[in-house]
Design a protein around this motif. Structure first.
Motif, mmCIF file in Angstrom:
data_model
loop_
_atom_site.group_PDB
_atom_site.id
_atom_site.type_symbol
_atom_site.label_atom_id
_atom_site.label_comp_id
_atom_site.label_asym_id
_atom_site.label_seq_id
_atom_site.Cartn_x
_atom_site.Cartn_y
_atom_site.Cartn_z
ATOM 1 N N UNK A 66 22.688 16.755 111.543
ATOM 2 C CA UNK A 66 22.687 16.615 112.880
ATOM 3 C C UNK A 66 22.776 15.278 113.511
ATOM 4 N N UNK A 67 22.986 14.209 112.540
ATOM 5 C CA UNK A 67 23.035 12.845 113.260
ATOM 6 C C UNK A 67 24.576 12.565 113.455
ATOM 7 N N UNK A 68 25.510 13.342 112.952
ATOM 8 C CA UNK A 68 27.012 13.184 113.044
ATOM 9 C C UNK A 68 27.319 13.760 114.545
ATOM 10 N N UNK A 69 27.990 12.904 115.402
ATOM 11 C CA UNK A 69 28.224 13.236 116.801
ATOM 12 C C UNK A 69 29.526 14.347 116.751
ATOM 13 N N UNK A 70 29.122 15.263 117.633
ATOM 14 C CA UNK A 70 30.098 16.454 117.360
ATOM 15 C C UNK A 70 31.361 16.234 117.979
ATOM 16 N N UNK A 71 31.451 15.391 118.907
ATOM 17 C CA UNK A 71 32.584 15.028 119.643
ATOM 18 C C UNK A 71 32.589 13.495 119.657
ATOM 19 N N UNK A 72 34.027 12.822 119.993
ATOM 20 C CA UNK A 72 33.967 11.501 120.277
ATOM 21 C C UNK A 72 34.116 10.655 119.081
ATOM 22 N N UNK A 73 34.447 9.240 119.423
ATOM 23 C CA UNK A 73 34.812 8.179 118.042
ATOM 24 C C UNK A 73 33.496 8.254 117.339
ATOM 25 N N UNK A 74 33.678 8.033 116.166
ATOM 26 C CA UNK A 74 32.499 8.093 115.200
ATOM 27 C C UNK A 74 33.086 7.388 113.787
ATOM 28 N N UNK A 75 32.230 6.306 113.573
ATOM 29 C CA UNK A 75 32.210 5.632 112.342
ATOM 30 C C UNK A 75 31.206 6.128 111.299
ATOM 31 N N UNK A 76 31.760 6.478 110.069
ATOM 32 C CA UNK A 76 30.815 6.886 108.920
ATOM 33 C C UNK A 76 30.925 5.742 107.826
ATOM 34 N N UNK A 77 29.617 4.934 107.719
ATOM 35 C CA UNK A 77 29.545 3.727 107.047
ATOM 36 C C UNK A 77 28.827 4.144 105.778
ATOM 37 N N UNK A 78 29.655 4.290 104.594
ATOM 38 C CA UNK A 78 28.949 4.931 103.126
ATOM 39 C C UNK A 78 28.945 4.077 102.085
ATOM 40 N N UNK A 79 28.096 4.071 101.356
ATOM 41 C CA UNK A 79 28.129 3.274 100.180
ATOM 42 C C UNK A 79 29.107 3.841 99.185
ATOM 43 N N UNK A 80 29.732 3.103 98.452
ATOM 44 C CA UNK A 80 30.843 3.461 97.470
ATOM 45 C C UNK A 80 30.522 3.332 95.847
#
Length: 217
Positions: free
Chosen positions: A43-57
């Protein structure tokens, strides 16, 4: 609903999007059965618009886990060395991945990331810049902070757990281990931060890593 989803797209893009959606559903089903994939915080991921997912690798399969866990199409940055391998380079390009030089500031990759976000798309970035061991997070590179500052896009922290056991460094075949992926509340770069813009971006990058670490609890 489907007509609205595909409206305004060329036939080629409609086919590509349909293939992407179908592939995601199939791969998600396999991941949930084979690796007991558990997803938290969608639910924290915007449904529309620019989004950056910052993940550990922690593993080479991290991008795949992100792709099957997120309903929206996701673009990726990857180290330029991967593009030199004929098959691997071709394959990752099919998923909209573009190269980045990890040893210096890459203006071309920076501009491409900004362009993707300005078009309202989603891009996944691994702030650490390289794979870790899955236990401790490395300090963030400043790039993600600069991109967030340039575009104003919200940054969603993402934590992988278990991928380092499924496909650890040096392994060729995945192992049947449980995978958990968690998404946290989005962050935004704030101009009210004190200091030069470069310093602000570096500080924001570290804040992102702290929010990723907080998802471990």
């Amino acid at each position: 609903m489907w007509i609205a989803f595909f409206r305004g797209l060329s036939l080629e893009k409609v086919i590509a999007r349909a293939v992407t959606i179908t592939s995601r559903i199939v791969c998600l089903s396999i991941a949930k059965i084979a690796f007991r994939l558990h997803i938290e915080g969608e639910e924290f991921i915007p449904r529309t618009g620019p989004t950056i997912l910052a993940a550990n690798h922690a593993s080479f399969i991290d991008p795949i886990v992100i792709m099957v866990s997120v309903r929206r199409p996701v673009r990726f940055m990857a180290k330029q060395e991967l593009f030199r391998a004929p098959f691997v380079g071709w394959l990752i390009r099919q998923f909209g991945t573009f190269p980045i030089n990890r040893n210096r500031i890459n203006l071309q990759a920076f501009k491409q990331a900004a362009s993707i976000l300005e078009a309202g798309e989603v891009i996944a970035i691994f702030p650490e810049g390289t794979r870790g061991d899955g236990s401790e997070l490395r300090p963030a590179k400043p790039g993600i902070g600069l991109i967030a500052a340039r575009t104003g896009a919200p940054v969603v922290p993402v934590l992988h757990q278990g991928t380092e056991k499924v496909l650890p460094k040096g392994a060729w075949f995945p192992r049947p281990r449980r995978i958990v992926i968690k998404f946290g509340p989005p962050l935004r770069f704030g101009e009210e931060q004190i200091g030069k813009r470069q310093d602000q971006a570096e500080l924001f990058s570290q804040t992102i890593m702290e929010k990723i670490a907080a998802l471990k609890t």
